[in-house]
Motif scaffolding. Structure first.
Motif, short mmCIF file in Angstrom:
data_model
loop_
_atom_site.label_atom_id
_atom_site.label_comp_id
_atom_site.label_asym_id
_atom_site.label_seq_id
_atom_site.Cartn_x
_atom_site.Cartn_y
_atom_site.Cartn_z
N ASP A 1 17.36 -7.16 -6.82
CA ASP A 1 18.45 -7.58 -7.71
C ASP A 1 17.92 -8.14 -9.02
N GLU A 2 16.77 -8.81 -8.95
CA GLU A 2 16.21 -9.45 -10.15
C GLU A 2 15.27 -8.53 -10.93
N GLY A 3 15.12 -7.30 -10.47
CA GLY A 3 14.32 -6.33 -11.21
C GLY A 3 12.84 -6.32 -10.91
N PHE A 4 12.43 -7.07 -9.90
CA PHE A 4 11.01 -7.09 -9.55
C PHE A 4 10.60 -5.90 -8.69
N MET A 5 11.58 -5.24 -8.11
CA MET A 5 11.35 -4.02 -7.34
C MET A 5 12.46 -3.04 -7.68
N LYS A 6 12.18 -1.75 -7.49
CA LYS A 6 13.22 -0.74 -7.68
C LYS A 6 14.10 -0.67 -6.44
N ALA A 7 15.36 -0.33 -6.64
CA ALA A 7 16.29 -0.23 -5.52
C ALA A 7 15.81 0.77 -4.48
N SER A 8 15.15 1.84 -4.94
CA SER A 8 14.68 2.87 -4.01
C SER A 8 13.59 2.35 -3.08
N HIS A 9 12.96 1.24 -3.46
CA HIS A 9 11.84 0.74 -2.67
C HIS A 9 12.27 0.04 -1.39
N CYS A 10 13.57 -0.11 -1.18
CA CYS A 10 14.01 -0.61 0.13
C CYS A 10 13.75 0.43 1.21
N ALA A 11 13.41 1.65 0.82
CA ALA A 11 13.05 2.69 1.78
C ALA A 11 11.59 2.58 2.23
N LEU A 12 10.86 1.61 1.68
CA LEU A 12 9.47 1.43 2.08
C LEU A 12 9.35 0.96 3.52
N TRP A 13 10.39 0.32 4.03
CA TRP A 13 10.37 -0.20 5.39
C TRP A 13 11.69 0.14 6.08
N GLN A 14 11.67 0.06 7.39
CA GLN A 14 12.87 0.21 8.20
C GLN A 14 12.99 -1.02 9.09
N VAL A 15 14.19 -1.28 9.57
CA VAL A 15 14.44 -2.48 10.36
C VAL A 15 15.05 -2.08 11.70
N ALA A 16 14.52 -2.66 12.76
CA ALA A 16 15.03 -2.41 14.11
C ALA A 16 15.38 -3.74 14.77
N ALA A 17 16.45 -3.75 15.52
CA ALA A 17 16.87 -4.96 16.23
C ALA A 17 16.21 -5.08 17.60
N ILE B 1 8.00 8.37 -2.00
CA ILE B 1 8.50 7.11 -2.55
C ILE B 1 8.40 7.15 -4.08
N GLU B 2 9.47 6.72 -4.74
CA GLU B 2 9.48 6.65 -6.20
C GLU B 2 8.36 5.73 -6.68
N SER B 3 7.64 6.15 -7.70
CA SER B 3 6.55 5.35 -8.24
C SER B 3 7.04 3.98 -8.70
N LYS B 4 6.18 3.01 -8.52
CA LYS B 4 6.48 1.66 -8.98
C LYS B 4 6.60 1.61 -10.48
N TYR B 5 5.89 2.52 -11.17
CA TYR B 5 5.79 2.43 -12.63
C TYR B 5 6.68 3.44 -13.33
N LEU C 1 13.61 -9.89 -0.19
CA LEU C 1 13.28 -8.59 -0.76
C LEU C 1 14.47 -7.99 -1.51
N SER C 2 15.67 -8.18 -0.97
CA SER C 2 16.88 -7.73 -1.67
C SER C 2 17.05 -8.48 -2.98
N HIS C 3 16.74 -9.77 -2.97
CA HIS C 3 16.82 -10.58 -4.19
C HIS C 3 15.81 -10.08 -5.23
N TRP D 1 0.84 -1.21 0.00
CA TRP D 1 0.00 0.00 0.00
C TRP D 1 0.87 1.25 0.00
N ARG D 2 1.96 1.21 0.72
CA ARG D 2 2.85 2.38 0.71
C ARG D 2 3.52 2.52 -0.65
N GLN D 3 3.93 1.41 -1.24
CA GLN D 3 4.55 1.45 -2.57
C GLN D 3 3.61 2.06 -3.60
N LEU D 4 2.32 1.78 -3.46
CA LEU D 4 1.33 2.28 -4.41
C LEU D 4 0.82 3.67 -4.06
N GLY D 5 1.29 4.23 -2.96
CA GLY D 5 0.88 5.57 -2.58
C GLY D 5 -0.45 5.64 -1.87
#
Length: 216
Positions: A177-193, A212-216, A172-174, A146-150
Motif C-alpha cells: 500500500d505504501e509503495g515499497f513493494m509492487k502489488a504483484s509481489h503478493c504472489a511471491l508467497w502462498q498462505v495455508a491454514a 514474477i514481475e521485476s522489482k525494478y 506485507l500488505s501495508h 531471493w524469489r523477488q530478485l529472480g
C-alpha cells in the motif's frame, strides 16, 4: 546417522568449496523452516508433526535446520515416524553445542549460518515456513527476497497455524500500500491454514511457477 562436513569454519568463506553429497530423491525435497523454541503451544507442534507425516506419505524428503526441539524436532519426528527421510543442515557451532537432533538419518554440517541457508535453498524444490521467531522470520523473508530478485523460483508457503502470520501478512500488505513493494509481489508467497492445505499448494506449484514481475 550419516554426517557430511562441508568445510572448515576456520577457513575464509571466500575459499570454501562446498560439494553437496548426492541425495536420493523421490518426488523432491521440501525445505521446512520453523521454530526451535520448546516454549510453544501444542497446536503448533501438532501441526508441525502432521506436516512431517504428510511429507513422508507424499514421498517428499524434508530438509530442515537439524534442531532437536520445537517445530524443527516435531516435523522431523512426524516424518521419520511415518517412514520418511529427513536431512538436517546445521552449522558446526550448533553441533558443538549439542543442538543437533540425534534421530536424523542424514546430517550436513555447514561452516556457518549463511552457508546453511544457501545449501538448504540449493537442495529445495519448495519451501514451507512454520511459525517461528526472528530466525524463522529472517529465513522466510530472505527466501521471499531471493524469489523477488529472480535468484530462485520455488513455491514458498507460509503455514499460518492459528493465524500466527496474520500480522506479518498485514505488514506485507501495508508495504504494498505504501509503495515499497509492487502489488504483484503478493504472489511471491502462498498462505495455508493447515498442513494438508500447505501440501496441496506445494503439489500444485512445483515445476509450475509463474514468472514474477521485476522489482525494478
Amino acid at each position: 546417522m550419516t554426517i557430511h562436513f562441508t568445510g572448515c569454519a576456520c577457513l575464509p568463506i571466500a575459499i570454501l568449496f562446498v560439494i553437496l553429497p548426492p541425495m536420493e530423491k523421490d518426488k523432491g525435497n521440501i525445505c521446512v523452516f520453523g521454530a526451535s523454541s520448546a516454549n510453544i503451544g501444542s497446536n503448533y507442534t501438532d501441526a508441525a508433526r502432521e506436516l512431517g507425516v504428510l511429507l513422508a506419505r507424499g514421498g517428499w524428503r524434508c530438509i530442515n535446520g537439524g534442531g532437536a526441539v520445537g517445530l524443527m524436532g516435531a516435523v522431523t519426528d512426524g516424518a521419520l515416524d511415518a517412514g520418511g527421510r529427513v536431512t538436517g543442515v546445521i552449522p558446526k557451532f550448533m553441533v558443538d553445542n549439542g543442538w543437533c537432533y540425534d534421530r536424523l538419518d542424514d546430517v550436513i554440517v555447514s561452516a556457518d549460518m549463511h552457508q546453511r541457508k544457501q545449501m538448504m535453498s540449493d537442495m529445495a524444490d519448495a519451501v514451507i515456513v512454520l511459525p517461528g521467531g526472528v530466525g524463522t522470520l529472517e529465513e522466510a523473508l530472505e527466501a521471499i527476497t531471493w524469489r523477488q530478485l529472480g535468484l530462485v523460483n520455488l513455491p514458498i508457503v507460509l503455514l499460518n497455524t492459528a493465524g500466527y502470520y496474520d500480522h506479518l501478512l498485514q505488514l506485507l500488505s501495508h508495504a504494498i500500500d505504501e509503495g515499497f513493494m509492487k502489488a504483484s509481489h503478493c504472489a511471491l508467497w502462498q498462505v495455508a491454514a493447515t498442513p494438508a492445505e500447505a501440501m496441496a499448494l506445494i503439489e500444485g506449484s512445483v515445476g509450475n511457477m509463474p514468472a514474477i514481475e521485476s522489482k525494478y
